[in-house]
Design an enzyme around this catalytic site. Structure first.
Site, PDB file in Angstrom:
ATOM      1  N   ASP A  56     -19.185 -35.738  22.398  1.00 54.31           N
ATOM      2  CA  ASP A  56     -18.354 -35.432  21.240  1.00 54.31           C
ATOM      3  C   ASP A  56     -16.954 -35.161  21.777  1.00 54.31           C
ATOM      4  OD1 ASP A  56     -16.921 -34.244  19.136  1.00 54.31           O
ATOM      5  OD2 ASP A  56     -18.679 -33.198  18.356  1.00 54.31           O
ATOM      6  N   ASN A  83     -12.521 -45.101  21.893  1.00 53.59           N
ATOM      7  CA  ASN A  83     -12.648 -45.710  20.576  1.00 53.59           C
ATOM      8  C   ASN A  83     -12.898 -44.702  19.462  1.00 53.59           C
ATOM      9  OD1 ASN A  83     -13.522 -47.968  18.560  1.00 53.59           O
ATOM     10  ND2 ASN A  83     -15.309 -46.639  18.709  1.00 53.59           N
ATOM     11  N   TYR A 161      -3.510 -39.951   9.492  1.00 52.63           N
ATOM     12  CA  TYR A 161      -3.945 -41.089  10.289  1.00 52.63           C
ATOM     13  C   TYR A 161      -2.794 -41.867  10.939  1.00 52.63           C
ATOM     14  CZ  TYR A 161      -6.675 -45.166  11.711  1.00 52.63           C
ATOM     15  OH  TYR A 161      -7.251 -46.165  12.447  1.00 52.63           O
ATOM     16  N   LYS A 165      -2.028 -42.062  15.064  1.00 54.05           N
ATOM     17  CA  LYS A 165      -2.007 -43.299  15.830  1.00 54.05           C
ATOM     18  C   LYS A 165      -0.657 -43.498  16.513  1.00 54.05           C
ATOM     19  CE  LYS A 165      -6.226 -44.668  15.223  1.00 54.05           C
ATOM     20  NZ  LYS A 165      -7.182 -44.603  16.354  1.00 54.05           N
ATOM     21  N   THR A 196     -16.363 -52.328   8.380  1.00 58.23           N
ATOM     22  CA  THR A 196     -17.243 -51.371   9.046  1.00 58.23           C
ATOM     23  C   THR A 196     -17.393 -50.143   8.151  1.00 58.23           C
ATOM     24  OG1 THR A 196     -15.432 -50.219  10.162  1.00 58.23           O
ATOM     25  CG2 THR A 196     -16.369 -52.134  11.302  1.00 58.23           C
TER      26      THR A 196
END
Length: 241
Positions: A56, A83, A161, A165, A196
């Site tokens: 984790d 990832n 988000y 990034k 996904t």
């Protein structure tokens, strides 16, 4: 000599596709994730070259234990693919942001990368050709986000988000600067929007597959010694910061 790779968040989605493609190249792949049972199932589906690892990225103890496992079983690490990532609440503007949500996204997508990379670095330094790939996104490109002519300009402003990034992209550059002289290449991969579990909550049709998205990460993970470092790439080439 068999190449050893560790992929975080590899029990499903793009991470799983990256692990599968690396295994297809003859790499021994450590399928790492928060749920060991799911990682075990994913590793079994990939084949005998894949092994499950509990990791984790937000819990230092599991990161350290995973590094100890790699050290004891393999003695080194050749490829690290960071990832694991979360989206947080999509579409929430900065002025309406929940700071706990923003913190959670940065904890996984940025701080988790630092935890894992630093824990695995002594093992990467034992490799003759260490490679680090951070799975990022072009939504972290401030050039594209601020360009009125780019379709990103129409996306809602968000506090979690995209900024996470952007931070990950900058972190990639800093690791690349530090490690290039030691033979380790560090790059960021933009897999694009893929169909996904990560994107299904968006409620839009996406034709791109996880396998297609994984290809750029695998390419960066297997760069030759004279390959680029400190860059963000998608299938078409480098992406502006």
């Amino acid at each position: 000599m068999t190449t050893i790779a560790l992929v975080t968040g590899a029990n499903r989605g793009i991470g799983n596709a990256i692990a599968e493609q690396l295994a297809g190249l003859g790499t021994t792949v450590l399928v790492a994730g928060r749920d060991l049972a799911r990682c075990s199932d994913a590793a079994a589906a990939i084949g005998p070259g894949a092994h499950p690892v509990l990791l984790d990225v937000t819990v230092q103890a599991t990161v350290d234990t995973a590094a100890d496992l790699v050290r004891e079983r393999f003695g080194r690490l050749d490829i690290l693919v960071n990832n694991a990532g979360i989206s947080g609440r999509i579409g929430v503007t900065p002025s309406a942001a929940d700071i706990d949500d923003v913190h959670a996204v940065f904890d996984t997508n940025v701080f988790g990368v630092i935890k894992v990379t630093n824990a695995m670095l002594p093992l990467l330094l034992r490799s003759p050709a260490g490679r680090v790939v951070n799975v990022s996104s072009s939504v972290g490109s401030m050039t594209r986000m601020s360009d009125p002519a780019h379709y990103f300009a129409a996306l809602p402003a968000m506090a979690s988000y995209p900024p996470a990034k952007s931070a990950l992209n900058s972190l990639t550059v800093q690791y690349a600067k530090e490690l290039r002289a030691r033979g380790i290449l560090v790059n960021a991969a933009d897999p694009g929007a893929c169909a996904t579990d990560f994107t299904r909550p968006l409620g839009i049709t996406i034709d791109r597959t996880a396998d297609q998205g994984a290809a750029i990460a695998v390419r960066l993970a297997t760069l030759p010694a004279d390959g680029p470092t400190g860059r963000l790439f998608n299938d078409d080439g480098p992406i502006p910061w």
